[in-house]
Scaffold this active site. Sequence first.
Site, PDB file in Angstrom:
ATOM      1  N   SER A  37       0.866  -1.181   0.000  1.00  0.00           N
ATOM      2  CA  SER A  37       0.000   0.000   0.000  1.00  0.00           C
ATOM      3  C   SER A  37       0.897   1.224   0.000  1.00  0.00           C
ATOM      4  O   SER A  37       1.946   1.245   0.632  1.00  0.00           O
ATOM      5  CB  SER A  37      -0.952   0.008   1.191  1.00  0.00           C
ATOM      6  OG  SER A  37      -0.275  -0.233   2.385  1.00  0.00           O
ATOM      7  N   HIS A  69      -4.832  -2.246  -2.378  1.00  0.00           N
ATOM      8  CA  HIS A  69      -4.150  -3.465  -2.832  1.00  0.00           C
ATOM      9  C   HIS A  69      -4.984  -4.069  -3.956  1.00  0.00           C
ATOM     10  O   HIS A  69      -6.040  -4.636  -3.701  1.00  0.00           O
ATOM     11  CB  HIS A  69      -4.018  -4.482  -1.688  1.00  0.00           C
ATOM     12  CG  HIS A  69      -2.975  -4.114  -0.681  1.00  0.00           C
ATOM     13  ND1 HIS A  69      -1.734  -4.695  -0.664  1.00  0.00           N
ATOM     14  CD2 HIS A  69      -2.975  -3.214   0.306  1.00  0.00           C
ATOM     15  CE1 HIS A  69      -1.026  -4.174   0.313  1.00  0.00           C
ATOM     16  NE2 HIS A  69      -1.761  -3.274   0.930  1.00  0.00           N
ATOM     17  N   HIS A  91      -1.849 -10.379   3.475  1.00  0.00           N
ATOM     18  CA  HIS A  91      -1.421 -10.121   4.857  1.00  0.00           C
ATOM     19  C   HIS A  91      -1.951 -11.179   5.812  1.00  0.00           C
ATOM     20  O   HIS A  91      -3.040 -11.720   5.609  1.00  0.00           O
ATOM     21  CB  HIS A  91      -1.956  -8.767   5.344  1.00  0.00           C
ATOM     22  CG  HIS A  91      -1.606  -7.611   4.474  1.00  0.00           C
ATOM     23  ND1 HIS A  91      -2.335  -7.295   3.351  1.00  0.00           N
ATOM     24  CD2 HIS A  91      -0.606  -6.697   4.551  1.00  0.00           C
ATOM     25  CE1 HIS A  91      -1.784  -6.232   2.773  1.00  0.00           C
ATOM     26  NE2 HIS A  91      -0.739  -5.854   3.469  1.00  0.00           N
ATOM     27  N   TYR A  93      -3.192 -10.441   8.597  1.00  0.00           N
ATOM     28  CA  TYR A  93      -4.403  -9.920   9.256  1.00  0.00           C
ATOM     29  C   TYR A  93      -5.669 -10.135   8.442  1.00  0.00           C
ATOM     30  O   TYR A  93      -6.774  -9.943   8.944  1.00  0.00           O
ATOM     31  CB  TYR A  93      -4.242  -8.442   9.643  1.00  0.00           C
ATOM     32  CG  TYR A  93      -4.075  -7.478   8.490  1.00  0.00           C
ATOM     33  CD1 TYR A  93      -5.132  -7.171   7.639  1.00  0.00           C
ATOM     34  CD2 TYR A  93      -2.856  -6.852   8.273  1.00  0.00           C
ATOM     35  CE1 TYR A  93      -4.973  -6.273   6.598  1.00  0.00           C
ATOM     36  CE2 TYR A  93      -2.681  -5.961   7.240  1.00  0.00           C
ATOM     37  CZ  TYR A  93      -3.743  -5.674   6.409  1.00  0.00           C
ATOM     38  OH  TYR A  93      -3.581  -4.797   5.382  1.00  0.00           O
ATOM     39  N   GLU A  94      -5.520 -10.574   7.190  1.00  0.00           N
ATOM     40  CA  GLU A  94      -6.710 -10.938   6.417  1.00  0.00           C
ATOM     41  C   GLU A  94      -7.182 -12.351   6.787  1.00  0.00           C
ATOM     42  O   GLU A  94      -8.178 -12.835   6.249  1.00  0.00           O
ATOM     43  CB  GLU A  94      -6.406 -10.834   4.920  1.00  0.00           C
ATOM     44  CG  GLU A  94      -6.087  -9.404   4.488  1.00  0.00           C
ATOM     45  CD  GLU A  94      -5.584  -9.328   3.053  1.00  0.00           C
ATOM     46  OE1 GLU A  94      -6.430  -9.247   2.148  1.00  0.00           O
ATOM     47  OE2 GLU A  94      -4.359  -9.372   2.851  1.00  0.00           O
ATOM     48  N   ALA A 121       4.234   0.330   3.117  1.00  0.00           N
ATOM     49  CA  ALA A 121       4.007   1.570   3.853  1.00  0.00           C
ATOM     50  C   ALA A 121       4.172   1.234   5.323  1.00  0.00           C
ATOM     51  O   ALA A 121       3.841   0.131   5.747  1.00  0.00           O
ATOM     52  CB  ALA A 121       2.605   2.093   3.581  1.00  0.00           C
ATOM     53  N   MET A 216       2.853  -4.122   8.959  1.00  0.00           N
ATOM     54  CA  MET A 216       2.104  -5.384   9.076  1.00  0.00           C
ATOM     55  C   MET A 216       2.398  -6.344   7.921  1.00  0.00           C
ATOM     56  O   MET A 216       1.557  -7.163   7.561  1.00  0.00           O
ATOM     57  CB  MET A 216       0.601  -5.090   9.111  1.00  0.00           C
ATOM     58  CG  MET A 216       0.191  -4.070  10.157  1.00  0.00           C
ATOM     59  SD  MET A 216      -1.547  -3.699  10.072  1.00  0.00           S
ATOM     60  CE  MET A 216      -1.636  -2.244  11.147  1.00  0.00           C
ATOM     61  N   SER A 217       3.578  -6.226   7.356  1.00  0.00           N
ATOM     62  CA  SER A 217       3.871  -7.075   6.188  1.00  0.00           C
ATOM     63  C   SER A 217       5.358  -7.369   6.127  1.00  0.00           C
ATOM     64  O   SER A 217       6.092  -7.182   7.106  1.00  0.00           O
ATOM     65  CB  SER A 217       3.417  -6.366   4.901  1.00  0.00           C
ATOM     66  OG  SER A 217       4.238  -5.241   4.653  1.00  0.00           O
ATOM     67  N   ASN A 240       2.888   7.501   8.000  1.00  0.00           N
ATOM     68  CA  ASN A 240       2.324   8.101   9.224  1.00  0.00           C
ATOM     69  C   ASN A 240       3.361   7.958  10.324  1.00  0.00           C
ATOM     70  O   ASN A 240       4.236   7.100  10.254  1.00  0.00           O
ATOM     71  CB  ASN A 240       1.027   7.384   9.647  1.00  0.00           C
ATOM     72  CG  ASN A 240       1.261   5.895   9.934  1.00  0.00           C
ATOM     73  OD1 ASN A 240       1.290   5.081   9.027  1.00  0.00           O
ATOM     74  ND2 ASN A 240       1.454   5.561  11.196  1.00  0.00           N
ATOM     75  N   HIS A 252      -6.098   4.888   7.961  1.00  0.00           N
ATOM     76  CA  HIS A 252      -5.743   4.206   6.715  1.00  0.00           C
ATOM     77  C   HIS A 252      -5.804   5.160   5.514  1.00  0.00           C
ATOM     78  O   HIS A 252      -4.962   5.092   4.619  1.00  0.00           O
ATOM     79  CB  HIS A 252      -6.641   2.992   6.488  1.00  0.00           C
ATOM     80  CG  HIS A 252      -6.226   2.159   5.305  1.00  0.00           C
ATOM     81  ND1 HIS A 252      -5.068   1.398   5.297  1.00  0.00           N
ATOM     82  CD2 HIS A 252      -6.775   1.996   4.085  1.00  0.00           C
ATOM     83  CE1 HIS A 252      -4.943   0.806   4.127  1.00  0.00           C
ATOM     84  NE2 HIS A 252      -5.963   1.145   3.371  1.00  0.00           N
TER      85      HIS A 252
HETATM   86  I1  8IG Z   1       1.136   2.395   6.687  1.00  0.00           I
HETATM   87  O1  8IG Z   1       1.725   2.857  12.460  1.00  0.00           O
HETATM   88  C1  8IG Z   1       1.309   1.698   8.462  1.00  0.00           C
HETATM   89  N1  8IG Z   1       1.289   0.408   8.723  1.00  0.00           N
HETATM   90  N2  8IG Z   1       1.612  -1.697  12.823  1.00  0.00           N
HETATM   91  N3  8IG Z   1       1.663   0.611  12.646  1.00  0.00           N
HETATM   92  C2  8IG Z   1       1.564  -0.621  12.072  1.00  0.00           C
HETATM   93  N4  8IG Z   1       1.429  -0.781  10.767  1.00  0.00           N
HETATM   94  C3  8IG Z   1       1.393   0.318  10.030  1.00  0.00           C
HETATM   95  C4  8IG Z   1       1.498   1.595  10.531  1.00  0.00           C
HETATM   96  C5  8IG Z   1       1.637   1.757  11.931  1.00  0.00           C
HETATM   97  N5  8IG Z   1       1.424   2.453   9.531  1.00  0.00           N
END
Ligand code: 8IG
Length: 278
Positions: A37, A69, A91, A93-94, A121, A216-217, A240, A252
Site C-alpha cells: 500500500s 491493494h 497479509h 491480518y486478512e 508503507a 504489518m507485512s 504516518n 488508513h
Molecule cells: I502504513 O503505524 C502503516 N502500517 N503496525 N503501525 C503498524 N502498521 C502500520 C502503521 C503503523 N502504519
Amino acid sequence: MTLDPNGDPFAAARRSAALLAEQSGQDRHDLAIVLGSGWAPAADGLGTASFELPVTALGGFPRPTVAGHTGTVRSLELAGLRVLVFLGRVHLYEGHSPATVVHGVRTAVAAGCTTVVLTNAAGGLRVENPVGRPLLISDHLNLTAMSPLSGAPPPQGYNPRFVDLTDLYSARLRSIALRVDPSLGQGVYAGLSGPHYETPAEVAMLQGLGADLVGMSTVLEAIAARHLGAEVLGLSLVTNLAAGLGHGGVEHAQVVAAGAAAAPSVGSLLAGFLRALS
Ligand code: 8IG
C-alpha cells in the site's frame, strides 16, 4: 483455488509459476517487486506492462480485501531485466496462513527471480523520518510469532528450514540503492500481525527494541525469499508517525494519500535501482 493448507507450498508455487509462464508468454522472470500500500501508484513509473492479470488466475492466491491493494501481477521489461510486479500483497491480518502470505514470493522465485524487492508503507518510530520519505530496510524484527517455514520440512532440492538471516536485507543491494539515491535513510522494520495499530505503550516498546519503522507485512516474505536463495531489498515508505508521536491517531486514508503523493518519486527510485542493477 487458494493454497491447500495440507499441500506442499513449494509445489504450489511451481504450479503458479508454470501458469504465469503459460499466460504471460515469458518463460522466466529475473526480478520481482512487491508493491505494498502506498507503492502501487508507482507501478506505472516502471514502464508499460506487456502483460497483466489478477493473481487469482495463477492459483494459490486469495482474493485481496484491502483498499489500495489491487491484486494483480504485471510483467514488464526494464533495463534488460524481465520484471514481475505484484500490485498488492496478502497479509496475515486478512486471516491467511504464513504460506499463503508468501505464495507470491515463492511463485516469483520459482519463475526464476533471483532478486526480490519488497516495498511497504510503514509507521515511523522516529520523528526525524517524516511522512513521505522512503527508507531502506536494514534489518527486521519479526514480531508476528509466525514463520513461513514452520510445518513440514521443505522438500528434497530445497534449502533446509533453518535459514541463516544474517544478511537478510542484502547489504550489496542496499549499497546499489544508495548509489541511486544517496539521501536514502535506513531503518529496522518491526513486522507485527495487526490489523490494529499500536498503543502508545507498544510504540515505546518498539523504540526500545531498536525499531525505526513498524508495519504489518514484509517480514515473512523476506524470510521466504531468503530461504529460496533470493537476494532481498526492502523499502518502506513512511506514511504516518506511529501512534502518539504525531498529531492525532493513525488513519488508513492518510496512508493511501501519502502513498499517492510519493508515487512519482518512489517510482523513479525503483526504476533507477533496476537500471543500476543491470
Ligand atoms: I502504513 O503505524 C502503516 N502500517 N503496525 N503501525 C503498524 N502498521 C502500520 C502503521 C503503523 N502504519
